[in-house]
Design an enzyme around this catalytic site. Structure first.
Site, mmCIF file in Angstrom:
data_model
loop_
_atom_site.group_PDB
_atom_site.id
_atom_site.type_symbol
_atom_site.label_atom_id
_atom_site.label_comp_id
_atom_site.label_asym_id
_atom_site.label_seq_id
_atom_site.Cartn_x
_atom_site.Cartn_y
_atom_site.Cartn_z
ATOM 1 N N THR A 1 6.573 1.974 13.618
ATOM 2 C CA THR A 1 4.900 1.631 13.726
ATOM 3 C C THR A 1 4.656 2.156 15.083
ATOM 4 O O THR A 1 5.457 2.081 16.194
ATOM 5 C CB THR A 1 5.011 0.249 13.363
ATOM 6 O OG1 THR A 1 3.560 -0.006 13.847
ATOM 7 C CG2 THR A 1 5.895 -0.723 14.389
ATOM 8 N N GLN B 1 0.773 -1.181 -0.092
ATOM 9 C CA GLN B 1 0.068 0.030 0.042
ATOM 10 C C GLN B 1 0.976 1.228 0.061
ATOM 11 O O GLN B 1 0.586 2.057 -0.727
ATOM 12 C CB GLN B 1 -0.954 0.202 1.232
ATOM 13 C CG GLN B 1 -1.627 1.443 1.422
ATOM 14 C CD GLN B 1 -2.293 1.330 2.871
ATOM 15 O OE1 GLN B 1 -3.523 1.475 2.822
ATOM 16 N NE2 GLN B 1 -1.468 1.451 3.922
ATOM 17 N N ASP B 2 1.739 1.431 1.074
ATOM 18 C CA ASP B 2 2.649 2.646 1.298
ATOM 19 C C ASP B 2 3.573 2.708 -0.108
ATOM 20 O O ASP B 2 3.782 3.873 -0.652
ATOM 21 C CB ASP B 2 3.461 2.594 2.284
ATOM 22 C CG ASP B 2 2.268 2.843 3.738
ATOM 23 O OD1 ASP B 2 1.266 2.822 3.379
ATOM 24 O OD2 ASP B 2 2.992 2.705 4.808
ATOM 25 N N TYR C 1 10.942 -15.260 11.183
ATOM 26 C CA TYR C 1 11.138 -14.790 9.962
ATOM 27 C C TYR C 1 10.746 -13.137 10.118
ATOM 28 O O TYR C 1 11.466 -12.413 9.440
ATOM 29 C CB TYR C 1 9.961 -15.283 9.251
ATOM 30 C CG TYR C 1 9.984 -14.392 7.660
ATOM 31 C CD1 TYR C 1 10.846 -14.546 6.771
ATOM 32 C CD2 TYR C 1 8.913 -13.436 7.484
ATOM 33 C CE1 TYR C 1 10.961 -13.834 5.570
ATOM 34 C CE2 TYR C 1 8.806 -12.730 6.228
ATOM 35 C CZ TYR C 1 10.000 -12.904 5.446
ATOM 36 O OH TYR C 1 9.729 -12.104 4.085
ATOM 37 N N GLU D 1 2.816 0.148 16.611
ATOM 38 C CA GLU D 1 2.937 -0.939 17.743
ATOM 39 C C GLU D 1 4.073 -0.974 18.528
ATOM 40 O O GLU D 1 4.175 -1.819 19.449
ATOM 41 C CB GLU D 1 2.935 -2.255 16.508
ATOM 42 C CG GLU D 1 1.606 -2.585 15.992
ATOM 43 C CD GLU D 1 0.539 -3.145 16.883
ATOM 44 O OE1 GLU D 1 1.003 -3.708 17.961
ATOM 45 O OE2 GLU D 1 -0.573 -2.721 16.230
ATOM 46 N N LYS E 1 10.507 -4.509 15.064
ATOM 47 C CA LYS E 1 10.538 -2.969 14.706
ATOM 48 C C LYS E 1 11.091 -2.309 15.648
ATOM 49 O O LYS E 1 11.651 -1.204 15.526
ATOM 50 C CB LYS E 1 9.189 -2.540 14.474
ATOM 51 C CG LYS E 1 8.339 -3.083 13.090
ATOM 52 C CD LYS E 1 9.052 -2.200 11.937
ATOM 53 C CE LYS E 1 8.328 -2.304 10.537
ATOM 54 N NZ LYS E 1 8.691 -1.673 9.416
ATOM 55 N N TYR F 1 6.097 -8.922 15.964
ATOM 56 C CA TYR F 1 6.179 -7.511 14.869
ATOM 57 C C TYR F 1 6.836 -6.450 15.538
ATOM 58 O O TYR F 1 7.828 -5.892 15.137
ATOM 59 C CB TYR F 1 5.043 -7.395 14.302
ATOM 60 C CG TYR F 1 4.573 -6.094 13.673
ATOM 61 C CD1 TYR F 1 5.349 -6.042 12.123
ATOM 62 C CD2 TYR F 1 4.121 -4.937 13.815
ATOM 63 C CE1 TYR F 1 5.592 -4.810 11.608
ATOM 64 C CE2 TYR F 1 4.251 -3.790 13.167
ATOM 65 C CZ TYR F 1 4.727 -3.777 12.082
ATOM 66 O OH TYR F 1 4.643 -2.568 11.168
ATOM 67 N N ASP G 1 15.043 -9.217 -1.531
ATOM 68 C CA ASP G 1 14.420 -9.863 -0.338
ATOM 69 C C ASP G 1 15.119 -9.153 0.735
ATOM 70 O O ASP G 1 16.346 -9.092 0.763
ATOM 71 C CB ASP G 1 14.384 -11.262 -0.422
ATOM 72 C CG ASP G 1 13.424 -11.882 1.023
ATOM 73 O OD1 ASP G 1 13.896 -11.769 2.089
ATOM 74 O OD2 ASP G 1 12.314 -12.287 0.453
#
Length: 393
Positions: free
Chosen positions: A134, A14-15, A102, A136, A162, A158, A65
């Site tokens: 983020t 999206q971004d 991952y 989060e 981050k 996550y 990747d």
């Protein structure tokens, strides 16, 4: 004047898609990194995609990747970017509990790989890097609202990954005088948000229910509150951050928080649907209790009104034969929940001059209108006997 060169990781998200379009309009040459897949995964950027055989392209894609340091270093060496926007991530919070290793590798160490590539290639004085942090990070919030000075307390793999990415960006900025900045972006949505993220899951499902293609949306914690903005506004903040003379970290948010339950109400109201909730926690359900016929027929169509009208329930909502529009499924709960996020964007507004154009109502309207049009295409195919995509997970 030579065009600036930008490299976007996660350009097919999206971004990345919105940012690529924005930068091209601002006279950039944009390079993007996308993962190799057996199917085409460039739908969000197809409208700006350019065939590799075209001369003087301003959009060039590379396979890569975030877990492959040699690959990332090679791409940066070839591109020689003025700006790097690191938007690639395993960004689904619930899934990060199922793929923690991952997530740490791609989201945490992946950022280190980019920073180290800039250093080793001698690009510290040329290349500026934006790290997509983020909200989060705040997790179990230590103060309300959350600002750049609020202590972090991530509540997911996550968020923890981050957190490493945030601090390693700060460390490289301080250790090597690198123009490396964090944008602590609170939730930002759009019509091209991933289908499994809660806001898009809601708008797609409500559109399908309105068209008679689905009966119920199964949700997790309806009381969780988030600070939602439009991705089109937030990518402009990313760009502004890298235009500053000095690198720094910024909270990008609206300063308004809304529950998932109220987001559902707002999305439904855009189509003239009135929802009433009953019950608590895992037993909470939402029922259709009214339809604004004029609004519904204008935005959805008269041909869908009569069928949906039969689902309107005003009395005895919990009757066994009543089908809820909204139901709670515990499988969507996180092992550790984040109940409340609300950002303080004061610094971004004062130092960057960032002013969002969309409010939450405008965001919801944009998303639900887009999904009605999208699902009408599916309804047309279904009615013609053709196969449509599966939107359930």
């Amino acid at each position: 004047m030579a065009k600036k060169v930008a490299l976007i990781t996660g350009i097919t998200g999206q971004d990345g898609a919105y940012l690529a379009e924005y930068l091209i309009k601002n006279n950039y040459i944009v390079h993007g990194i996308k993962r190799r897949a057996s199917m085409f995964n460039t739908e969000r950027i197809d409208h700006i995609y350019q065939d590799p055989h075209v001369d003087n392209r301003n959009l060039i894609l590379h396979y890569g990747d975030m877990t492959d340091s040699m690959n990332l270093t090679r791409i940066i060496q070839e591109v020689q970017p003025d700006e790097i926007y690191n938007l690639a991530a395993m960004s689904h919070v619930k899934v990060s509990f199922e793929t923690p290793e991952y997530t740490a590798n791609a989201d945490g160490i992946g950022t280190l790989r980019l920073l180290e590539a800039i250093r080793l290639l001698g690009l510290i004085n040329k290349t500026r890097i934006y790290q997509a942090s983020t909200s989060e990070l705040y997790g179990l919030v230590q103060e309300v609202p959350q600002s750049e000075k609020t202590p972090f307390y991530p509540r997911s793999p996550y968020g923890a990954a981050k957190l490493y990415a945030y601090w390693i960006t700060v460390n490289y900025r301080e250790a090597y005088n690198m123009h490396a900045s964090n944008g602590i972006l609170f939730n930002h949505e759009s019509p091209i948000r991933g289908e499994t993220f809660v806001t898009r899951k809601i708008t797609r499902a409500i559109a399908r229910i309105a068209l008679g293609m689905q009966d119920t949306i199964f949700m997790g914690n309806l009381s969780a509150r988030r600070d939602w903005g439009h991705a089109k506004d937030y990518i402009k903040a990313m760009h502004l951050i890298l235009q500053q003379d000095e690198p720094d970290d910024y909270v990008i948010a609206t300063g308004i928080t809304t529950s998932i339950r109220d987001f559902i109400r707002m999305a439904s109201e855009e189509l003239g649907l009135e929802i009433a909730f009953t019950g608590k926690n895992e037993k909470e359900k939402g029922y259709l209790v009214g339809i604004d016929e004029k609004k519904f027929t204008k935005k959805v169509g008269m041909q869908y009104f009569e069928a949906l009208k039969t689902r309107v329930q005003k009395d005895n909502l919990q009757a066994a034969n009543n089908t809820p529009m909204i139901a709670v499924d515990p499988q969507y709960f996180r092992p550790t929940e984040v109940e409340l996020l609300i950002g303080d964007p004061t610094k971004a507004k004062e130092k960057l001059g960032w002013i969002p154009k969309y409010d939450l109502k405008g965001l919801v309207k944009d998303m639900i209108q887009s999904d009605i049009e999208l699902m009408k295409k599916d309804a047309y195919l279904r009615d013609g006997g053709y196969r449509t995509l599966n939107y359930f997970e």
